[in-house]
Design a protein around this motif. Structure first.
Motif, PDB file in Angstrom:
ATOM      1  N   GLN A  15       3.438   5.930  -6.202  1.00 37.22           N
ATOM      2  CA  GLN A  15       3.332   5.803  -7.635  1.00 37.22           C
ATOM      3  C   GLN A  15       2.398   6.792  -8.130  1.00 37.22           C
ATOM      4  OE1 GLN A  15       2.657   1.797  -8.550  1.00 37.22           O
ATOM      5  NE2 GLN A  15       5.120   1.315  -7.985  1.00 37.22           N
ATOM      6  N   ARG A  31       2.011   1.700  -3.604  1.00 33.15           N
ATOM      7  CA  ARG A  31       1.051   2.036  -4.445  1.00 33.15           C
ATOM      8  C   ARG A  31       0.757   3.675  -4.344  1.00 33.15           C
ATOM      9  NH1 ARG A  31      -0.734  -2.890  -3.536  1.00 33.15           N
ATOM     10  NH2 ARG A  31      -2.153  -2.157  -1.774  1.00 33.15           N
ATOM     11  N   SER A  32       0.821   3.972  -2.999  1.00 39.06           N
ATOM     12  CA  SER A  32       0.650   5.482  -2.971  1.00 39.06           C
ATOM     13  C   SER A  32       1.524   6.341  -3.548  1.00 39.06           C
ATOM     14  CB  SER A  32       0.247   5.790  -1.350  1.00 39.06           C
ATOM     15  OG  SER A  32       1.528   5.712  -0.635  1.00 39.06           O
ATOM     16  N   GLU A  37       0.840  -1.132   0.033  1.00 39.56           N
ATOM     17  CA  GLU A  37       0.156  -0.068  -0.009  1.00 39.56           C
ATOM     18  C   GLU A  37       0.852   1.222  -0.061  1.00 39.56           C
ATOM     19  OE1 GLU A  37      -3.205   2.317  -0.047  1.00 39.56           O
ATOM     20  OE2 GLU A  37      -3.279   0.225  -0.172  1.00 39.56           O
TER      21      GLU A  37
END
Length: 180
Positions: free
Chosen positions: A180, A177-178, A174
């Motif tokens: 990117q 992903r945050s 997570e």
């Protein structure tokens, strides 16, 4: 007494903050991620919640810095009488954490990852590991056979390691992903 008062203040601060956030977002709006970023900017209630969160962080910091500083001082061999060195360790600890918070992208995710890992280790891995160690230390001659309790301890340790790995991997994913 000071630690007890600090914990009580933080406790009530969290209760007031959570009630304020609930009143702000219930039932018309939901949010994903950092609640402080999602708060409305033109509301007096949001301002109070932000101020209380700042207060809670200010009250929580000494409760974290002092024990952490004492552990570092113990590892460095700094005695109780060496006040300047103790102050230097605690100030350096605060400055390094502040620097990390300022320059790290998504500091909330870093704290989530560290918290997730630590809570999983303390809650699920260390207790069965300590039980296994205590059992081994008290019954060295009879450890050739595994009884039911020992099997449960080993199983709980395996589950704890797996849950720590899974939750840490999910939190780290997570975090990536945050960014990117």
């Amino acid at each position: 007494l000071a630690m007890k008062m600090g914990l009580i203040l933080v406790f009530f601060g969290y209760i007031i903050i959570s009630s304020g956030v609930r009143m702000l977002f219930s039932p018309s709006h939901s949010f994903d991620g950092d609640v402080l970023q999602a708060l409305p900017t033109n509301s007096w209630l949001a301002l109070i919640v932000r101020l209380l969160m700042t207060f809670v962080v200010a009250m929580t910091a000494p409760l974290i810095v002092v024990p952490c500083g004492e552990m570092v001082e113990g590892k460095l061999g700094i005695g109780v009488g060496e006040v300047r060195k103790r102050i230097a360790v605690r100030v350096l600890l605060c400055v390094s954490c502040t620097g990390l918070a300022e320059y790290a992208p998504g500091f909330v995710h870093i704290v989530s990852f560290i918290g997730c890992f630590c809570v999983s280790i303390v809650g699920f891995v260390l207790p069965p590991l300590f039980c296994i160690q205590l059992t081994y230390n008290t019954r060295k001659e009879s450890m050739a056979k595994m009884d039911f309790i020992s099997c449960c301890d080993v199983g709980a340790l395996a589950i704890g390691i797996i849950s720590t790995a899974l939750t840490s991997t999910m939190t780290f994913g997570e975090m990536r992903r945050s960014q990117q």
